[in-house]
Design an enzyme around this catalytic site. Sequence first.
Site, short mmCIF file in Angstrom:
data_model
loop_
_atom_site.label_atom_id
_atom_site.label_comp_id
_atom_site.label_asym_id
_atom_site.label_seq_id
_atom_site.Cartn_x
_atom_site.Cartn_y
_atom_site.Cartn_z
CG ASP A 121 -3.92 -28.16 -25.97
OD1 ASP A 121 -4.05 -26.97 -25.20
OD2 ASP A 121 -2.95 -28.51 -26.85
CE LYS A 172 9.91 -29.65 -23.39
NZ LYS A 172 9.76 -30.70 -24.87
CG ASP A 230 -0.81 -29.48 -23.09
OD1 ASP A 230 -1.73 -30.12 -23.57
OD2 ASP A 230 0.03 -29.30 -23.59
P1 GTP Z 1 0.46 -30.53 -31.27
O1 GTP Z 1 0.03 -30.51 -33.10
O2 GTP Z 1 0.58 -31.51 -31.54
O3 GTP Z 1 1.73 -29.36 -30.82
O4 GTP Z 1 -0.34 -30.19 -30.77
P2 GTP Z 1 -1.74 -28.16 -31.37
O5 GTP Z 1 -1.52 -28.67 -33.17
O6 GTP Z 1 -2.73 -27.93 -30.68
O7 GTP Z 1 -0.34 -27.78 -30.92
P3 GTP Z 1 -0.43 -26.68 -29.78
O8 GTP Z 1 -0.44 -27.24 -27.95
O9 GTP Z 1 1.13 -26.04 -29.35
O10 GTP Z 1 -1.67 -25.61 -29.51
C1 GTP Z 1 -1.60 -24.97 -27.42
C2 GTP Z 1 -3.16 -24.41 -28.22
O11 GTP Z 1 -3.23 -23.58 -29.65
C3 GTP Z 1 -4.24 -25.55 -28.74
O12 GTP Z 1 -5.29 -25.43 -28.02
C4 GTP Z 1 -4.28 -25.30 -30.20
O13 GTP Z 1 -5.98 -25.66 -31.13
C5 GTP Z 1 -4.01 -23.97 -30.63
N1 GTP Z 1 -3.62 -23.00 -31.67
C6 GTP Z 1 -2.06 -24.01 -32.03
N2 GTP Z 1 -1.77 -22.36 -32.62
C7 GTP Z 1 -2.74 -22.62 -33.73
C8 GTP Z 1 -3.04 -21.69 -34.91
O14 GTP Z 1 -2.52 -21.12 -35.69
N3 GTP Z 1 -4.61 -20.96 -35.08
C9 GTP Z 1 -5.41 -21.22 -33.94
N4 GTP Z 1 -6.52 -20.86 -33.57
N5 GTP Z 1 -5.22 -22.20 -32.90
C10 GTP Z 1 -3.66 -22.47 -32.72
#
Ligand code: GTP
Length: 367
Positions: A121, A172, A230
Amino acid sequence: MTDSYSPESAHLEAILLVGGQGTRLRPLTLSTPKPLLPTAGVPFLAHQLARARSFGVRHIVFATSYRASMFAEVFGDGSAFGLTLEYMTEDSPLGTGGAIRNAAQALACGPDAPVLVLNGDILSGHDISEQVDLHVSRGAAVTLHLTEVDDPSRFGCVPTDEDGRVTAFLEKTPHPVTNRINAGCYVFQRSAIDTIPAGQVVSVERETFPGMIASGELVLGYADRSYWLDVGTPAAFVQGSCDLVMGRLASPALPGPCGEYLALEDSKVSPSAKISGGTVVGARAVVESDASVRGSVLDAGCVVESGATVVDSVVGAGARVSSGAVLRNAVIGDGAVVGSGNELLAGARVWPGVRLPAGAVRFSSDV
Ligand code: GTP
Protein backbone atom coordinates in the site's frame (compact mmCIF):
# COMPACT_ATOMS: atom_id res chain seq x y z
CA MET A 1 5.99 -20.50 -13.55
CA THR A 2 6.62 -19.04 -16.98
CA ASP A 3 9.71 -19.60 -19.11
CA SER A 4 11.08 -16.15 -18.28
CA TYR A 5 12.12 -17.24 -14.80
CA SER A 6 14.69 -19.77 -13.75
CA PRO A 7 16.09 -20.45 -10.29
CA GLU A 8 19.58 -19.69 -11.62
CA SER A 9 18.44 -16.21 -12.63
CA ALA A 10 20.38 -13.43 -10.96
CA HIS A 11 17.24 -11.31 -10.82
CA LEU A 12 16.22 -10.00 -7.44
CA GLU A 13 13.15 -11.76 -6.05
CA ALA A 14 10.43 -9.95 -4.13
CA ILE A 15 7.65 -10.60 -1.65
CA LEU A 16 4.63 -8.31 -1.77
CA LEU A 17 2.56 -8.05 1.42
CA VAL A 18 -1.07 -7.75 0.37
CA GLY A 19 -3.01 -9.67 3.04
CA GLY A 20 -4.28 -6.78 5.18
CA GLN A 21 -7.97 -5.98 5.54
CA GLY A 22 -7.55 -2.29 4.81
CA THR A 23 -9.99 -1.34 7.56
CA ARG A 24 -9.16 2.37 7.37
CA LEU A 25 -10.30 2.41 3.77
CA ARG A 26 -13.75 0.96 4.37
CA PRO A 27 -16.19 0.85 2.70
CA LEU A 28 -13.95 0.77 -0.41
CA THR A 29 -12.18 -2.34 0.88
CA LEU A 30 -15.31 -4.30 1.83
CA SER A 31 -15.40 -5.93 -1.59
CA THR A 32 -11.94 -5.15 -3.00
CA PRO A 33 -8.63 -5.46 -1.15
CA LYS A 34 -6.76 -2.16 -0.83
CA PRO A 35 -3.95 -3.18 -3.24
CA LEU A 36 -6.52 -3.81 -5.99
CA LEU A 37 -8.45 -0.54 -5.70
CA PRO A 38 -8.52 1.32 -9.02
CA THR A 39 -5.80 3.97 -8.78
CA ALA A 40 -5.06 6.27 -11.72
CA GLY A 41 -6.84 3.87 -14.02
CA VAL A 42 -5.30 0.54 -12.96
CA PRO A 43 -5.27 -1.61 -9.81
CA PHE A 44 -3.03 0.06 -7.22
CA LEU A 45 -0.52 -2.79 -7.34
CA ALA A 46 0.08 -2.35 -11.06
CA HIS A 47 2.14 0.74 -10.21
CA GLN A 48 4.25 -1.17 -7.68
CA LEU A 49 4.73 -4.15 -9.99
CA ALA A 50 5.87 -1.93 -12.85
CA ARG A 51 8.28 -0.10 -10.60
CA ALA A 52 9.74 -3.28 -9.14
CA ARG A 53 10.19 -4.61 -12.66
CA SER A 54 11.99 -1.42 -13.69
CA PHE A 55 14.56 -2.21 -10.97
CA GLY A 56 15.17 -5.70 -12.34
CA VAL A 57 12.73 -7.74 -10.24
CA ARG A 58 11.18 -10.60 -12.25
CA HIS A 59 9.77 -13.05 -9.68
CA ILE A 60 7.28 -11.77 -7.09
CA VAL A 61 5.52 -13.80 -4.43
CA PHE A 62 2.26 -12.29 -3.21
CA ALA A 63 1.60 -12.89 0.50
CA THR A 64 -2.19 -13.02 0.52
CA SER A 65 -4.88 -13.51 3.13
CA TYR A 66 -7.91 -11.17 2.91
CA ARG A 67 -9.87 -11.91 -0.30
CA ALA A 68 -6.86 -13.87 -1.53
CA SER A 69 -8.30 -15.29 -4.74
CA MET A 70 -8.94 -11.84 -6.21
CA PHE A 71 -5.22 -11.19 -6.72
CA ALA A 72 -4.70 -14.12 -9.08
CA GLU A 73 -7.91 -13.20 -10.91
CA VAL A 74 -6.45 -9.76 -11.66
CA PHE A 75 -2.75 -10.50 -12.22
CA GLY A 76 -2.67 -14.18 -13.19
CA ASP A 77 0.79 -15.66 -13.69
CA GLY A 78 2.19 -12.17 -14.31
CA SER A 79 3.30 -12.84 -17.88
CA ALA A 80 1.23 -9.88 -19.13
CA PHE A 81 3.44 -7.69 -16.92
CA GLY A 82 6.75 -9.34 -17.82
CA LEU A 83 6.84 -10.97 -14.39
CA THR A 84 6.47 -14.38 -12.82
CA LEU A 85 3.90 -14.11 -10.03
CA GLU A 86 3.09 -16.67 -7.37
CA TYR A 87 0.55 -16.55 -4.57
CA MET A 88 1.05 -17.84 -1.03
CA THR A 89 -2.12 -17.66 1.02
CA GLU A 90 -2.33 -17.75 4.81
CA ASP A 91 -5.19 -19.78 6.30
CA SER A 92 -5.54 -17.03 8.87
CA PRO A 93 -3.59 -13.73 8.79
CA LEU A 94 -0.02 -14.24 10.04
CA GLY A 95 0.90 -10.56 10.43
CA THR A 96 3.66 -8.94 8.41
CA GLY A 97 6.50 -11.19 9.69
CA GLY A 98 4.54 -14.44 9.54
CA ALA A 99 3.41 -13.54 6.03
CA ILE A 100 6.98 -12.91 4.84
CA ARG A 101 8.12 -16.26 6.31
CA ASN A 102 5.21 -18.09 4.69
CA ALA A 103 5.70 -16.48 1.28
CA ALA A 104 9.45 -17.18 1.33
CA GLN A 105 8.70 -20.85 0.73
CA ALA A 106 8.08 -19.93 -2.91
CA LEU A 107 11.42 -18.12 -3.36
CA ALA A 108 14.07 -19.81 -5.46
CA CYS A 109 17.10 -17.98 -4.07
CA GLY A 110 19.61 -19.35 -1.58
CA PRO A 111 20.30 -18.13 1.99
CA ASP A 112 22.88 -15.54 0.94
CA ALA A 113 20.66 -13.72 -1.55
CA PRO A 114 18.93 -10.40 -0.84
CA VAL A 115 15.12 -10.42 -1.08
CA LEU A 116 13.01 -7.31 -1.60
CA VAL A 117 9.90 -7.07 0.61
CA LEU A 118 7.26 -4.47 -0.17
CA ASN A 119 4.17 -3.36 1.72
CA GLY A 120 1.33 -3.46 -0.79
CA ASP A 121 0.00 0.00 0.00
CA ILE A 122 2.97 2.28 -0.59
CA LEU A 123 3.75 4.61 -3.46
CA SER A 124 7.44 5.38 -3.49
CA GLY A 125 9.85 7.05 -5.86
CA HIS A 126 12.98 5.86 -4.08
CA ASP A 127 15.83 4.12 -5.85
CA ILE A 128 15.42 0.44 -4.99
CA SER A 129 18.78 -0.41 -6.58
CA GLU A 130 20.58 1.99 -4.24
CA GLN A 131 18.85 0.38 -1.26
CA VAL A 132 19.87 -3.10 -2.44
CA ASP A 133 23.44 -1.97 -3.19
CA LEU A 134 23.79 -0.48 0.29
CA HIS A 135 22.46 -3.71 1.80
CA VAL A 136 24.86 -5.92 -0.15
CA SER A 137 27.93 -3.70 0.24
CA ARG A 138 27.49 -3.47 4.03
CA GLY A 139 26.56 -7.13 4.48
CA ALA A 140 23.41 -6.21 6.41
CA ALA A 141 20.82 -8.67 7.69
CA VAL A 142 18.04 -6.24 6.77
CA THR A 143 18.06 -2.79 5.17
CA LEU A 144 14.96 -0.66 5.68
CA HIS A 145 13.88 2.19 3.50
CA LEU A 146 13.36 5.17 5.79
CA THR A 147 11.52 8.22 4.58
CA GLU A 148 11.88 11.66 6.10
CA VAL A 149 8.57 13.30 6.94
CA ASP A 150 7.74 16.80 8.17
CA ASP A 151 5.54 15.56 11.03
CA PRO A 152 6.92 12.29 12.42
CA SER A 153 4.65 12.42 15.50
CA ARG A 154 1.92 10.63 13.51
CA PHE A 155 4.20 7.60 13.01
CA GLY A 156 6.62 5.41 14.92
CA CYS A 157 10.14 6.64 14.20
CA VAL A 158 13.38 4.84 13.39
CA PRO A 159 16.62 6.45 14.60
CA THR A 160 20.00 5.44 13.16
CA ASP A 161 23.59 6.03 14.24
CA GLU A 162 26.15 7.90 12.13
CA ASP A 163 26.89 4.71 10.13
CA GLY A 164 23.24 4.22 9.21
CA ARG A 165 22.69 1.37 11.69
CA VAL A 166 19.15 1.33 13.04
CA THR A 167 19.30 1.75 16.82
CA ALA A 168 15.63 1.41 17.78
CA PHE A 169 12.05 1.07 16.60
CA LEU A 170 10.13 3.66 18.59
CA GLU A 171 6.35 3.84 19.02
CA LYS A 172 4.37 6.95 18.12
CA THR A 173 5.22 9.83 20.48
CA PRO A 174 4.48 13.58 20.54
CA HIS A 175 8.26 14.20 20.70
CA PRO A 176 9.96 11.95 18.14
CA VAL A 177 13.77 11.81 18.22
CA THR A 178 14.05 11.78 14.41
CA ASN A 179 11.89 12.60 11.40
CA ARG A 180 12.76 9.27 9.79
CA ILE A 181 10.02 6.66 9.66
CA ASN A 182 9.70 3.11 8.36
CA ALA A 183 8.73 3.42 4.70
CA GLY A 184 7.55 -0.19 4.28
CA CYS A 185 10.17 -1.45 1.82
CA TYR A 186 12.81 -3.84 3.12
CA VAL A 187 15.77 -5.76 1.74
CA PHE A 188 16.11 -8.95 3.77
CA GLN A 189 18.92 -11.42 3.61
CA ARG A 190 17.08 -14.65 2.76
CA SER A 191 18.71 -16.31 5.77
CA ALA A 192 17.21 -13.59 8.02
CA ILE A 193 13.72 -14.40 6.75
CA ASP A 194 14.32 -18.05 7.61
CA THR A 195 14.82 -17.14 11.28
CA ILE A 196 11.24 -15.80 11.58
CA PRO A 197 9.16 -18.50 13.30
CA ALA A 198 7.02 -20.40 10.81
CA GLY A 199 3.22 -20.70 11.05
CA GLN A 200 2.88 -18.04 13.76
CA VAL A 201 1.53 -14.53 13.88
CA VAL A 202 4.59 -12.26 13.86
CA SER A 203 4.95 -8.51 13.29
CA VAL A 204 8.21 -7.38 11.69
CA GLU A 205 7.72 -3.90 13.09
CA ARG A 206 7.00 -4.95 16.69
CA GLU A 207 8.95 -8.21 16.98
CA THR A 208 11.37 -9.09 14.17
CA PHE A 209 13.21 -5.79 13.74
CA PRO A 210 13.43 -4.88 17.46
CA GLY A 211 14.61 -8.46 18.15
CA MET A 212 17.33 -8.29 15.51
CA ILE A 213 18.52 -4.91 16.81
CA ALA A 214 18.62 -6.25 20.38
CA SER A 215 20.68 -9.26 19.34
CA GLY A 216 23.23 -7.07 17.55
CA GLU A 217 22.45 -8.00 13.97
CA LEU A 218 23.17 -5.35 11.36
CA VAL A 219 19.87 -3.62 10.61
CA LEU A 220 20.55 -0.68 8.30
CA GLY A 221 18.51 2.34 7.29
CA TYR A 222 18.46 3.66 3.75
CA ALA A 223 17.04 7.16 4.13
CA ASP A 224 15.89 9.53 1.44
CA ARG A 225 13.31 12.23 0.74
CA SER A 226 11.94 11.08 -2.59
CA TYR A 227 8.19 10.86 -3.21
CA TRP A 228 6.57 8.59 -0.61
CA LEU A 229 2.97 7.97 0.38
CA ASP A 230 1.19 5.32 2.45
CA VAL A 231 -2.26 5.14 0.84
CA GLY A 232 -3.90 3.58 3.91
CA THR A 233 -6.50 6.32 4.54
CA PRO A 234 -9.13 7.70 2.16
CA ALA A 235 -7.43 11.10 2.00
CA ALA A 236 -4.05 9.52 1.23
CA PHE A 237 -5.56 7.14 -1.30
CA VAL A 238 -7.14 10.03 -3.22
CA GLN A 239 -3.90 11.98 -2.94
CA GLY A 240 -1.90 9.07 -4.40
CA SER A 241 -4.22 8.68 -7.36
CA CYS A 242 -4.10 12.41 -8.09
CA ASP A 243 -0.31 12.54 -7.73
CA LEU A 244 0.04 9.78 -10.33
CA VAL A 245 -2.32 11.52 -12.74
CA MET A 246 -0.59 14.89 -12.25
CA GLY A 247 2.83 13.29 -12.73
CA ARG A 248 4.11 14.06 -9.23
CA LEU A 249 5.20 10.40 -9.20
CA ALA A 250 6.09 8.81 -12.53
CA SER A 251 4.55 5.38 -13.05
CA PRO A 252 5.22 3.04 -15.96
CA ALA A 253 1.71 1.60 -15.40
CA LEU A 254 -0.38 4.70 -16.19
CA PRO A 255 -2.93 3.70 -18.83
CA GLY A 256 -2.90 6.89 -20.88
CA PRO A 257 -1.91 10.52 -21.18
CA CYS A 258 -2.80 12.55 -18.14
CA GLY A 259 -2.93 16.15 -17.06
CA GLU A 260 -5.57 17.80 -14.92
CA TYR A 261 -7.58 14.62 -15.28
CA LEU A 262 -7.53 11.13 -16.71
CA ALA A 263 -10.65 9.99 -18.56
CA LEU A 264 -10.93 6.24 -19.06
CA GLU A 265 -12.67 4.40 -21.87
CA ASP A 266 -16.26 5.30 -22.70
CA SER A 267 -16.47 7.94 -19.96
CA LYS A 268 -18.48 11.07 -20.76
CA VAL A 269 -17.55 14.53 -19.53
CA SER A 270 -19.81 17.47 -20.38
CA PRO A 271 -17.94 20.37 -22.00
CA SER A 272 -19.32 22.66 -19.30
CA ALA A 273 -18.11 20.46 -16.41
CA LYS A 274 -14.96 21.58 -14.59
CA ILE A 275 -12.55 18.74 -13.81
CA SER A 276 -9.11 19.26 -12.30
CA GLY A 277 -6.50 18.29 -9.73
CA GLY A 278 -5.61 14.85 -11.10
CA THR A 279 -9.14 13.46 -11.04
CA VAL A 280 -9.78 10.06 -12.60
CA VAL A 281 -13.04 9.67 -14.51
CA GLY A 282 -13.55 5.91 -14.54
CA ALA A 283 -14.65 3.80 -17.47
CA ARG A 284 -18.26 4.57 -18.48
CA ALA A 285 -18.51 7.22 -15.75
CA VAL A 286 -20.50 10.35 -16.55
CA VAL A 287 -19.90 13.93 -15.41
CA GLU A 288 -22.83 16.13 -16.39
CA SER A 289 -23.06 19.80 -17.25
CA ASP A 290 -21.74 22.39 -14.81
CA ALA A 291 -20.58 19.74 -12.36
CA SER A 292 -17.31 20.55 -10.62
CA VAL A 293 -14.88 17.74 -9.75
CA ARG A 294 -11.48 18.40 -8.21
CA GLY A 295 -8.78 16.00 -7.01
CA SER A 296 -11.09 12.99 -6.86
CA VAL A 297 -11.50 9.38 -7.92
CA LEU A 298 -14.66 8.59 -9.87
CA ASP A 299 -14.95 4.82 -10.28
CA ALA A 300 -16.38 2.92 -13.22
CA GLY A 301 -19.93 3.71 -14.23
CA CYS A 302 -20.63 6.34 -11.58
CA VAL A 303 -22.59 9.49 -12.37
CA VAL A 304 -21.99 13.03 -11.14
CA GLU A 305 -25.11 14.93 -12.08
CA SER A 306 -25.32 18.49 -13.28
CA GLY A 307 -24.23 21.13 -10.84
CA ALA A 308 -22.87 18.67 -8.27
CA THR A 309 -19.54 19.41 -6.56
CA VAL A 310 -17.02 16.66 -5.76
CA VAL A 311 -13.72 17.61 -4.10
CA ASP A 312 -11.00 15.32 -2.64
CA SER A 313 -13.45 12.41 -2.65
CA VAL A 314 -14.02 8.89 -3.94
CA VAL A 315 -17.24 8.00 -5.75
CA GLY A 316 -17.56 4.22 -5.96
CA ALA A 317 -18.46 2.15 -8.99
CA GLY A 318 -22.01 2.71 -10.19
CA ALA A 319 -22.71 5.32 -7.49
CA ARG A 320 -24.67 8.50 -8.22
CA VAL A 321 -24.13 12.03 -6.91
CA SER A 322 -27.32 13.91 -7.64
CA SER A 323 -27.74 17.48 -8.84
CA GLY A 324 -26.48 20.09 -6.47
CA ALA A 325 -25.03 17.62 -3.95
CA VAL A 326 -21.65 18.55 -2.44
CA LEU A 327 -18.91 16.10 -1.45
CA ARG A 328 -15.71 17.25 0.17
CA ASN A 329 -13.33 14.64 1.57
CA ALA A 330 -16.04 11.98 1.38
CA VAL A 331 -16.17 8.32 0.33
CA ILE A 332 -19.25 7.03 -1.45
CA GLY A 333 -19.52 3.24 -1.62
CA ASP A 334 -20.29 1.31 -4.80
CA GLY A 335 -23.85 1.73 -6.03
CA ALA A 336 -24.80 4.29 -3.36
CA VAL A 337 -26.97 7.28 -4.24
CA VAL A 338 -26.43 10.73 -2.75
CA GLY A 339 -29.69 12.61 -3.27
CA SER A 340 -29.69 16.22 -4.38
CA GLY A 341 -28.84 18.91 -1.88
CA ASN A 342 -26.88 16.63 0.45
CA GLU A 343 -23.62 17.99 1.77
CA LEU A 344 -21.09 15.38 2.89
CA LEU A 345 -17.86 16.72 4.33
CA ALA A 346 -14.77 15.95 6.38
CA GLY A 347 -14.40 12.18 6.15
CA ALA A 348 -18.08 11.28 5.67
CA ARG A 349 -18.55 7.75 4.32
CA VAL A 350 -21.61 6.27 2.67
CA TRP A 351 -21.82 2.44 2.62
CA PRO A 352 -22.36 0.58 -0.66
CA GLY A 353 -25.93 0.59 -1.97
CA VAL A 354 -27.20 3.15 0.59
CA ARG A 355 -29.62 5.77 -0.78
CA LEU A 356 -29.49 9.16 0.91
CA PRO A 357 -32.77 10.97 0.22
CA ALA A 358 -32.59 14.53 -1.09
CA GLY A 359 -31.43 16.99 1.55
CA ALA A 360 -30.96 14.30 4.25
CA VAL A 361 -27.48 15.36 5.36
CA ARG A 362 -26.06 18.84 5.50
CA PHE A 363 -22.87 17.96 7.30
CA SER A 364 -21.16 14.87 8.69
CA SER A 365 -17.77 14.66 10.38
CA ASP A 366 -15.32 11.77 10.60
CA VAL A 367 -16.38 9.02 12.99
P1 GTP B 1 -5.58 -1.20 7.96
O1 GTP B 1 -6.48 -2.31 8.37
O2 GTP B 1 -6.35 -0.03 7.42
O3 GTP B 1 -4.57 -0.80 9.00
O4 GTP B 1 -4.71 -1.65 6.66
P2 GTP B 1 -3.86 -3.01 6.45
O5 GTP B 1 -4.71 -4.17 6.76
O6 GTP B 1 -3.31 -2.96 5.06
O7 GTP B 1 -2.70 -2.93 7.52
P3 GTP B 1 -1.28 -2.23 7.41
O8 GTP B 1 -1.41 -0.97 6.63
O9 GTP B 1 -0.71 -2.13 8.77
O10 GTP B 1 -0.44 -3.33 6.63
C1 GTP B 1 0.80 -3.04 6.01
C2 GTP B 1 0.99 -4.00 4.85
O11 GTP B 1 1.07 -5.35 5.33
C3 GTP B 1 -0.16 -3.98 3.87
O12 GTP B 1 0.39 -4.11 2.58
C4 GTP B 1 -1.00 -5.18 4.26
O13 GTP B 1 -1.66 -5.74 3.12
C5 GTP B 1 0.04 -6.15 4.78
N1 GTP B 1 -0.43 -7.03 5.86
C6 GTP B 1 -0.82 -6.65 7.10
N2 GTP B 1 -1.14 -7.73 7.83
C7 GTP B 1 -0.95 -8.81 7.03
C8 GTP B 1 -1.13 -10.24 7.22
O14 GTP B 1 -1.52 -10.73 8.29
N3 GTP B 1 -0.83 -11.04 6.16
C9 GTP B 1 -0.39 -10.55 4.97
N4 GTP B 1 -0.14 -11.40 3.97
N5 GTP B 1 -0.21 -9.21 4.76
C10 GTP B 1 -0.50 -8.37 5.79
